[in-house]
Design a protein around this motif. Structure first.
Motif, PDB file in Angstrom:
ATOM      1  N   UNK A 181      71.540  23.061 -29.426  1.00  0.00           N
ATOM      2  CA  UNK A 181      70.467  22.364 -28.713  1.00  0.00           C
ATOM      3  C   UNK A 181      70.912  20.982 -28.258  1.00  0.00           C
ATOM      4  N   UNK A 182      72.157  20.638 -28.492  1.00  0.00           N
ATOM      5  CA  UNK A 182      72.686  19.342 -28.061  1.00  0.00           C
ATOM      6  C   UNK A 182      73.728  19.559 -26.968  1.00  0.00           C
ATOM      7  N   UNK A 183      73.790  18.628 -26.057  1.00  0.00           N
ATOM      8  CA  UNK A 183      74.697  18.735 -24.920  1.00  0.00           C
ATOM      9  C   UNK A 183      76.143  18.937 -25.362  1.00  0.00           C
ATOM     10  N   UNK A 184      76.583  18.127 -26.341  1.00  0.00           N
ATOM     11  CA  UNK A 184      77.993  18.192 -26.764  1.00  0.00           C
ATOM     12  C   UNK A 184      78.331  19.559 -27.356  1.00  0.00           C
TER      13      UNK A 184
ATOM     14  N   UNK B 252      69.214  21.746 -23.061  1.00  0.00           N
ATOM     15  CA  UNK B 252      69.924  21.026 -24.133  1.00  0.00           C
ATOM     16  C   UNK B 252      69.091  19.847 -24.641  1.00  0.00           C
ATOM     17  N   UNK B 253      67.862  20.118 -25.028  1.00  0.00           N
ATOM     18  CA  UNK B 253      66.985  19.077 -25.562  1.00  0.00           C
ATOM     19  C   UNK B 253      66.199  19.660 -26.734  1.00  0.00           C
ATOM     20  N   UNK B 254      66.515  19.186 -27.921  1.00  0.00           N
ATOM     21  CA  UNK B 254      65.935  19.749 -29.150  1.00  0.00           C
ATOM     22  C   UNK B 254      64.415  19.600 -29.194  1.00  0.00           C
ATOM     23  N   UNK B 255      63.893  18.450 -28.773  1.00  0.00           N
ATOM     24  CA  UNK B 255      62.447  18.217 -28.820  1.00  0.00           C
ATOM     25  C   UNK B 255      61.686  19.216 -27.947  1.00  0.00           C
TER      26      UNK B 255
ATOM     27  N   UNK C  84      53.498  21.834 -20.784  1.00  0.00           N
ATOM     28  CA  UNK C  84      54.238  20.596 -20.544  1.00  0.00           C
ATOM     29  C   UNK C  84      55.122  20.721 -19.312  1.00  0.00           C
ATOM     30  N   UNK C  85      55.478  19.561 -18.750  1.00  0.00           N
ATOM     31  CA  UNK C  85      56.451  19.496 -17.647  1.00  0.00           C
ATOM     32  C   UNK C  85      57.805  19.142 -18.243  1.00  0.00           C
ATOM     33  N   UNK C  86      58.847  19.755 -17.719  1.00  0.00           N
ATOM     34  CA  UNK C  86      60.197  19.541 -18.250  1.00  0.00           C
ATOM     35  C   UNK C  86      61.090  19.013 -17.121  1.00  0.00           C
ATOM     36  N   UNK C  87      61.664  17.819 -17.285  1.00  0.00           N
ATOM     37  CA  UNK C  87      62.506  17.264 -16.217  1.00  0.00           C
ATOM     38  C   UNK C  87      63.810  18.042 -16.052  1.00  0.00           C
ATOM     39  N   UNK C  88      64.343  18.033 -14.842  1.00  0.00           N
ATOM     40  CA  UNK C  88      65.576  18.787 -14.564  1.00  0.00           C
ATOM     41  C   UNK C  88      66.794  18.221 -15.299  1.00  0.00           C
ATOM     42  N   UNK C  89      66.664  16.971 -15.797  1.00  0.00           N
ATOM     43  CA  UNK C  89      67.802  16.286 -16.433  1.00  0.00           C
ATOM     44  C   UNK C  89      68.184  16.860 -17.797  1.00  0.00           C
TER      45      UNK C  89
END
Length: 290
Positions: free
Chosen positions: A6-9, A32-35, A188-193
């Protein structure tokens, strides 16, 4: 050691290790966002008796969290190249089974019968590829599956359409089809980043609670949807014009006028202004002249 992707690295490491390259044609974007992953799982309201069907596990980030909350996870992955990655990221998750096949071709009723018990509370949870969102959702909703609901991340614009009300710009035949069979709510809305690679648009997580009874009763379901599709064929045209151009012949104009007059629906209205209840009334009334 934490095996979570769930992390980018961690995701980047596992992708490099297996020399995996993203396929644009499969709409692959890994979250890749745990939250956000935790919020998706939370929206599914899983219990230790829950079974989960996941579509497009990717590198297994969402799958890992689902496996911690549910009794069993059955995932469908179309890309065989992800086999070694998922074998690594899910190696300590004995309650996960991955089918490497196209969800649109799968016999989901048979899979559910085989993989889950009748007492299981079953949810579909997925980060859906944008290019097949609608066909997958319609398959899940119309296959009469024993599921409680669906929690999916989809393109924000599509999520807005699913939840849209009459008179809103996003309201259309897809809104009616989904609301006829379920109760949709954007979570919820999820940003593309928060994806790799980044998509061009933002996403939304939407929950569809399956209706025990359909939102309206209609005499002929197929004809109801034909009326709905015809009414939205050209958004700027009136109900009358759309029905004459897409469902009835010009000779039926007078009969159409009479039917609409009887049920107090103005033929000059546009399809986007009619509620699902009005469409039900209209399709039932039009049965006698079809």
């Amino acid at each position: 050691m934490d095996n979570k992707v769930s992390h980018l690295r961690k995701t980047t490491d596992v992708i490099k290790k297996h020399q995996f390259s993203f396929k644009k044609s499969l709409g692959q974007n890994f979250l890749v966002d745990e939250n956000i992953l935790k919020k998706i799982v939370s929206a599914a309201a899983l219990t230790p008796n829950s079974g989960v069907i996941e579509i497009g596990p990717g590198a297994g980030a969402l799958t890992q969290f689902l496996a911690e909350q549910a009794d069993k996870v059955v995932a469908f992955e179309i890309d065989q190249r992800l086999k070694p990655i998922l074998a690594e990221t899910l190696k300590d998750k004995a309650n996960v089974k991955v089918y490497y096949e196209d969800i649109l071709k799968a016999d989901l009723k048979q899979v559910i019968e085989k993989e889950f018990t009748k007492n299981d509370d079953i949810m579909v949870v997925a980060n859906l590829p944008y290019y097949v969102t609608t066909p997958i959702l319609m398959k899940l909703l119309t296959d009469q599956l024993p599921i409680r609901g669906i929690v999916v991340m989809i393109q924000k614009e599509v999520a807005d359409r699913l939840e849209a009300k009459p008179g809103e710009k996003s309201y259309g035949s897809l809104s009616i089809a989904v609301q006829y069979l379920s109760d949709p709510k954007v979570v919820m809305t999820v940003p593309k980043t928060v994806f790799i690679p980044q998509p061009n648009v933002d996403s939304s997580v939407i929950r569809l609670n399956i209706r025990e009874q359909k939102k309206v009763n209609v005499e002929d379901e197929d004809f109801f949807f034909k009326v709905v599709r015809a009414s939205f064929a050209q958004r700027r045209k009136t109900l009358m014009n759309n029905l004459l151009n897409n469902l009835f012949t010009k000779e039926k104009k007078e009969a159409l006028n009479n039917v609409m007059s009887e049920i107090n629906i103005d033929p000059k209205r546009r399809g986007e202004t009619l509620s699902i209840e009005e469409f039900a009334k209209l399709s039932d009334a039009l049965m006698k002249i079809k």
